[in-house]
Design an enzyme around this catalytic site. Structure first.
Site, PDB file in Angstrom:
ATOM      1  CB  SER A  18      -0.837  -0.012   1.280  1.00  0.00           C
ATOM      2  OG  SER A  18      -1.427   1.239   1.516  1.00  0.00           O
ATOM      3  CE1 TYR A  69      -4.296  -1.494   5.252  1.00  0.00           C
ATOM      4  CE2 TYR A  69      -3.332   0.612   4.604  1.00  0.00           C
ATOM      5  CZ  TYR A  69      -3.855  -0.627   4.260  1.00  0.00           C
ATOM      6  OH  TYR A  69      -3.918  -0.998   2.932  1.00  0.00           O
TER       7      TYR A  69
HETATM    8  N1  LIG Z   1      -8.480  -0.291  -1.640  1.00  0.00           N
HETATM    9  C1  LIG Z   1      -7.419   0.455  -1.399  1.00  0.00           C
HETATM   10  O1  LIG Z   1      -7.468   1.698  -1.411  1.00  0.00           O
HETATM   11  C2  LIG Z   1      -6.084  -0.182  -1.135  1.00  0.00           C
HETATM   12  C3  LIG Z   1      -4.951   0.644  -1.165  1.00  0.00           C
HETATM   13  C4  LIG Z   1      -3.712   0.075  -0.902  1.00  0.00           C
HETATM   14  C5  LIG Z   1      -3.619  -1.268  -0.622  1.00  0.00           C
HETATM   15  N2  LIG Z   1      -4.741  -2.032  -0.587  1.00  0.00           N
HETATM   16  C6  LIG Z   1      -4.574  -3.440  -0.258  1.00  0.00           C
HETATM   17  O2  LIG Z   1      -5.112  -4.231  -1.289  1.00  0.00           O
HETATM   18  C7  LIG Z   1      -5.498  -5.507  -0.763  1.00  0.00           C
HETATM   19  C8  LIG Z   1      -6.893  -5.847  -1.283  1.00  0.00           C
HETATM   20  O3  LIG Z   1      -7.801  -4.893  -0.764  1.00  0.00           O
HETATM   21  P1  LIG Z   1      -9.106  -4.417  -1.556  1.00  0.00           P
HETATM   22  O4  LIG Z   1      -9.135  -2.932  -1.434  1.00  0.00           O
HETATM   23  O5  LIG Z   1      -9.169  -5.048  -2.871  1.00  0.00           O
HETATM   24  O6  LIG Z   1     -10.257  -4.925  -0.553  1.00  0.00           O
HETATM   25  P2  LIG Z   1     -11.351  -6.094  -0.681  1.00  0.00           P
HETATM   26  O7  LIG Z   1     -12.026  -6.129   0.642  1.00  0.00           O
HETATM   27  O8  LIG Z   1     -12.191  -5.912  -1.879  1.00  0.00           O
HETATM   28  O9  LIG Z   1     -10.456  -7.391  -0.896  1.00  0.00           O
HETATM   29  C9  LIG Z   1      -9.960  -8.168   0.162  1.00  0.00           C
HETATM   30  C10 LIG Z   1     -10.472  -9.583  -0.008  1.00  0.00           C
HETATM   31  O10 LIG Z   1      -9.926 -10.385   1.028  1.00  0.00           O
HETATM   32  C11 LIG Z   1     -10.966 -11.161   1.604  1.00  0.00           C
HETATM   33  N3  LIG Z   1     -10.595 -11.467   2.986  1.00  0.00           N
HETATM   34  C12 LIG Z   1     -10.560 -10.630   4.045  1.00  0.00           C
HETATM   35  N4  LIG Z   1     -10.158 -11.282   5.146  1.00  0.00           N
HETATM   36  C13 LIG Z   1      -9.915 -12.558   4.759  1.00  0.00           C
HETATM   37  C14 LIG Z   1      -9.464 -13.718   5.434  1.00  0.00           C
HETATM   38  N5  LIG Z   1      -9.188 -13.701   6.745  1.00  0.00           N
HETATM   39  N6  LIG Z   1      -9.323 -14.864   4.734  1.00  0.00           N
HETATM   40  C15 LIG Z   1      -9.605 -14.916   3.403  1.00  0.00           C
HETATM   41  N7  LIG Z   1     -10.047 -13.847   2.713  1.00  0.00           N
HETATM   42  C16 LIG Z   1     -10.193 -12.684   3.382  1.00  0.00           C
HETATM   43  C17 LIG Z   1     -12.201 -10.281   1.510  1.00  0.00           C
HETATM   44  O11 LIG Z   1     -13.407 -11.015   1.613  1.00  0.00           O
HETATM   45  C18 LIG Z   1     -12.009  -9.670   0.136  1.00  0.00           C
HETATM   46  O12 LIG Z   1     -12.522 -10.498  -0.883  1.00  0.00           O
HETATM   47  C19 LIG Z   1      -5.384  -5.378   0.752  1.00  0.00           C
HETATM   48  O13 LIG Z   1      -4.181  -5.977   1.177  1.00  0.00           O
HETATM   49  C20 LIG Z   1      -5.327  -3.871   0.977  1.00  0.00           C
HETATM   50  O14 LIG Z   1      -4.641  -3.537   2.165  1.00  0.00           O
HETATM   51  C21 LIG Z   1      -5.974  -1.519  -0.847  1.00  0.00           C
END
Ligand SMILES: NC(=O)c1ccc[n+]([C@@H]2O[C@H](COP(=O)([O-])OP(=O)(O)OC[C@H]3O[C@@H](n4cnc5c(N)ncnc54)[C@H](O)[C@@H]3O)[C@@H](O)[C@H]2O)c1
Length: 267
Positions: free
Chosen positions: A142, A155
């Site tokens: 991130s 975080y």
């Molecule tokens: N959205 C943002 O702005 C952003 C920015 C930087 C980094 N990220 C990172 O990207 C990654 C994906 O996030 P996203 O934004 O796509 O969110 P999201 O919630 O759409 O995706 C995360 C997925 O992980 C699953 N999940 C959560 N806990 C779980 C567990 N214990 N076991 C199995 N599955 C689990 C959720 O159901 C979901 O499908 C994360 O690591 C997040 O920190 C996101």
């Protein structure tokens, strides 16, 4: 393009957002993909992608569920070449001042369990197969693995921890396995915060939040999950990145070249 024909990937947290976009992109490149996903509804939606995807319901913070996802993926597709970790929770910007002290214990364990321990477990479970296939790992970091204020202390600390994990594992698994990461900037997904802090309402996909995120990066970019997949595909494909390990691609609109007086030079 079919740059990943005959390759097999396992994606943790591939049921929505960035992980789901990566699953679809890997399939588009010809790969077979196993997915470990907590939500039964999302697992059902993944099954609709057809025979190229093996969706396994389970908790990425559990060793047994990682082992199940690994063995079902290899059982279905015979090998493993790529591990992508996308599981993650946010802390909805819970700044130190607003973090109730009596909740820190539980909140710390929750976010470190999902954002860090799950990456360690998936890596451990897949390592031997990846050594055998001379494959690769791609972690999801991130902007919070680099700069302050993309979350609160929990975080931030969890994403810096993944950076440490990446560097160590890249060292330990060389010369057989390449280990890299993608660090997305704020992206319109349904990512949720921490149960322990009563933060289960997604915050990031609102138009107001997207407008705010766009205004702070030099490229003035607004991100959907699909906007980051090119970085994952590049790192997953040894034909494109065979000399690349220990590297993190910042897919964040240029936060590292933000100005102080103005966000971007031309503005
Ligand atoms: N959205 C943002 O702005 C952003 C920015 C930087 C980094 N990220 C990172 O990207 C990654 C994906 O996030 P996203 O934004 O796509 O969110 P999201 O919630 O759409 O995706 C995360 C997925 O992980 C699953 N999940 C959560 N806990 C779980 C567990 N214990 N076991 C199995 N599955 C689990 C959720 O159901 C979901 O499908 C994360 O690591 C997040 O920190 C996101």
């Amino acid at each position: 393009m079919a740059g990943l024909n005959d390759k097999v990937a396992l994606v943790t947290g591939g049921g929505s957002g960035i992980g789901r976009a990566v699953v679809e992109a890997l399939v588009g490149e010809g790969a077979k993909v196993g997915v470990l996903e907590l939500s039964p509804e999302k697992v059902e939606e993944l099954e609709a992608l057809g025979d190229s995807v093996k969706a396994v319901r389970g908790d990425a913070t559990s060793l047994e569920d990682n082992e199940k996802a690994f063995s079902e993926t290899v059982g279905a597709f015979d090998r493993l070449d790529v591990l992508v970790c996308c599981v993650g929770l946010w802390d909805n910007q819970a700044k130190l001042k607003r973090l109730p002290k009596e909740k820190i214990d539980e909140a710390f364990d929750e976010i470190f369990g999902v954002n860090v321990k799950s990456y360690v477990l998936a890596t451990k479970v897949c390592a031997d197969a990846l050594i055998e296939s001379e494959g690769c790992i791609v972690y999801t970091l991130s902007n919070s693995a680099f700069y302050p204020d993309g979350g609160g202390p929990l975080y931030m600390a969890s994403k810096f921890a993944v950076r440490g994990l990446l560097v160590e594992v890249a060292y330990e698994l060389a010369p057989k396995v390449r280990v890299n990461g993608v660090a997305p900037g704020g992206t319109a997904t349904g990512i949720v915060g921490l149960k322990s802090l009563d933060q289960e309402e997604p915050m990031l996909a609102s138009p107001k939040m997207q407008e705010a995120l766009k205004s702070i990066n030099p490229l003035q970019a607004e991100f959907a999950a699909e906007d980051h997949v090119g970085a994952y595909l590049y790192l997953a494909n040894a034909k494109l990145s065979k000399g690349v390990t220990g590297v993190i691609i910042n897919s964040d609109g240029g936060l590292g070249v933000r100005g102080l007086s103005k966000v971007a030079g031309l503005l």
